[in-house]
Design a protein around this motif. Structure first.
Motif, PDB file in Angstrom:
ATOM      1  N   GLY A 120      -0.833  -5.375   5.848  1.00 12.65           N
ATOM      2  CA  GLY A 120      -0.786  -4.087   5.166  1.00 12.65           C
ATOM      3  C   GLY A 120      -1.659  -3.022   5.795  1.00 12.65           C
ATOM      4  O   GLY A 120      -1.275  -1.856   5.883  1.00 12.65           O
ATOM      5  N   ASP A 121      -2.867  -3.389   6.248  1.00  7.58           N
ATOM      6  CA  ASP A 121      -3.769  -2.410   6.850  1.00  7.58           C
ATOM      7  C   ASP A 121      -3.178  -1.829   8.128  1.00  7.58           C
ATOM      8  O   ASP A 121      -3.198  -0.622   8.352  1.00  7.58           O
ATOM      9  CB  ASP A 121      -5.125  -3.055   7.161  1.00  7.58           C
ATOM     10  CG  ASP A 121      -5.903  -3.401   5.905  1.00  7.58           C
ATOM     11  OD1 ASP A 121      -5.606  -2.803   4.851  1.00  7.58           O
ATOM     12  OD2 ASP A 121      -6.800  -4.255   5.977  1.00  7.58           O
ATOM     13  N   HIS A 127      -0.211   0.499   7.416  1.00  7.63           N
ATOM     14  CA  HIS A 127      -0.609   1.824   6.928  1.00  7.63           C
ATOM     15  C   HIS A 127      -0.938   2.753   8.094  1.00  7.63           C
ATOM     16  O   HIS A 127      -0.491   3.903   8.144  1.00  7.63           O
ATOM     17  CB  HIS A 127      -1.816   1.710   6.000  1.00  7.63           C
ATOM     18  CG  HIS A 127      -2.406   3.035   5.623  1.00  7.63           C
ATOM     19  ND1 HIS A 127      -1.781   3.915   4.761  1.00  7.63           N
ATOM     20  CD2 HIS A 127      -3.547   3.649   6.018  1.00  7.63           C
ATOM     21  CE1 HIS A 127      -2.523   5.001   4.638  1.00  7.63           C
ATOM     22  NE2 HIS A 127      -3.596   4.862   5.388  1.00  7.63           N
ATOM     23  N   HIS A 154       1.490   6.022   9.040  1.00  5.98           N
ATOM     24  CA  HIS A 154       0.990   7.289   8.529  1.00  5.98           C
ATOM     25  C   HIS A 154       0.911   8.346   9.622  1.00  5.98           C
ATOM     26  O   HIS A 154       0.316   8.120  10.675  1.00  5.98           O
ATOM     27  CB  HIS A 154      -0.383   7.114   7.885  1.00  5.98           C
ATOM     28  CG  HIS A 154      -0.683   8.200   6.911  1.00  5.98           C
ATOM     29  ND1 HIS A 154      -1.031   9.467   7.307  1.00  5.98           N
ATOM     30  CD2 HIS A 154      -0.643   8.219   5.560  1.00  5.98           C
ATOM     31  CE1 HIS A 154      -1.210  10.224   6.237  1.00  5.98           C
ATOM     32  NE2 HIS A 154      -0.979   9.490   5.170  1.00  5.98           N
ATOM     33  N   ASP A 209       0.974  10.251   1.763  1.00  4.03           N
ATOM     34  CA  ASP A 209       1.935   9.671   2.684  1.00  4.03           C
ATOM     35  C   ASP A 209       3.143  10.561   2.899  1.00  4.03           C
ATOM     36  O   ASP A 209       3.597  11.241   1.985  1.00  4.03           O
ATOM     37  CB  ASP A 209       2.454   8.311   2.155  1.00  4.03           C
ATOM     38  CG  ASP A 209       1.393   7.232   2.287  1.00  4.03           C
ATOM     39  OD1 ASP A 209       0.445   7.429   3.051  1.00  4.03           O
ATOM     40  OD2 ASP A 209       1.549   6.197   1.616  1.00  4.03           O
TER      41      ASP A 209
END
Length: 266
Positions: free
Chosen positions: A129-130, A133, A137, A261
């Protein structure tokens, strides 16, 4: 242990050379040599003596400055998404979605960013997940390169307009790079690179310069390249590719907190 002298050996965790070997960087014996030679860091500190134990899920390991993913539970997959597949794991309207590509993996993977249903090409699937992101982004400026087939004969003046910027309903946008690959018989092939994550941005930019897109493929995403991967096929990232992505993610941790986002779809 130098650079990190004073750091005590962890009583638990896994041996550093075992983690490096499990990550596919080198055999355990070679990993031991890398450590002794001072080429391995843990959380930014050089480790040059055997016996160090680490937590693969939290400690940041690097070999020769290249980040290593020590957490074996993380998976990173590159998909050449076909046209007609929506960038969702379960489409509410019953259309073909990414579930047919992620179901073969034991881990629960999700897509990094989006490609619209009519756009094919490179899409990353992961359970990190990190990293997802950072890659998705727009504030982190990951570039993407597309090959667009468009109607009409694109000329150098149009290429310059795309580089200078065009005005869209949600604000101006300029490409980072544009190359005219082919232009004949009322059609053109254009390579366009940009870092925006705005929805359907490539199609809208080319529409704005009077060259509607008839086919669009994403060929690269940051340091990743589609290469010869067939449409509809997946492959796992190499340790070199993953190292490049992890470096981007780790550097981004020191950046300012990202804003709202934007949906990354083209």
């Amino acid at each position: 242990m130098s650079g990190g002298a004073g750091a005590s050996l962890q009583a638990d965790g896994e041996r550093l050379q075992k983690v490096i070997a499990a990550a596919g960087v080198a055999s355990r014996r070679v990993a031991e040599n890398l450590i002794v030679e001072g080429r391995v860091t843990v959380n930014g500190e050089v480790v040059d003596a055997l016996g160090r134990r680490v937590d693969p899920a939290t400690d940041e390991i690097a070999v020769d400055g290249v980040p290593v993913q020590g957490d074996a539970s993380r998976r990173y997959v590159l998909l050449n998404k076909p046209v007609g597949i929506v960038s969702s794991l379960q489409d509410e309207r019953g259309r073909r979605d990414l579930s047919e590509f992620v179901d073969r993996y034991e881990e629960r993977l999700f897509n990094v960013g989006r490609l619209d249903a009519e756009t094919s090409g490179l899409l990353v699937l992961t359970n990190d997940g990190d990293l997802a992101h950072v890659l998705a982004h727009p504030s982190f400026g990951i570039t993407k390169t597309y090959i667009a087939k468009v109607r009409g004969n694109v000329n150098p003046g149009t290429v310059q307009r795309l580089l200078d910027g065009v005005e869209l309903e949600d604000g101006p946008i300029a490409a980072d790079k544009v190359r005219l690959l082919e232009s004949a018989k009322g059609e053109s092939l254009v390579e366009i690179t940009l870092h925006s994550g705005r929805n359907r941005i490539v199609r809208r930019m080319l529409e704005a310069v009077d060259h509607p897109v008839t086919d669009l493929v994403r060929r690269s995403f940051g340091p990743l390249h589609l290469g010869s991967l067939p449409v509809g096929k997946t492959r796992e990232l190499s340790t070199v590719e993953l190292g490049k992505l992890l470096r981007i993610a780790r550097e981004a941790r020191g950046s300012a907190q990202a804003g709202p986002d934007e949906e990354s779809a083209d």
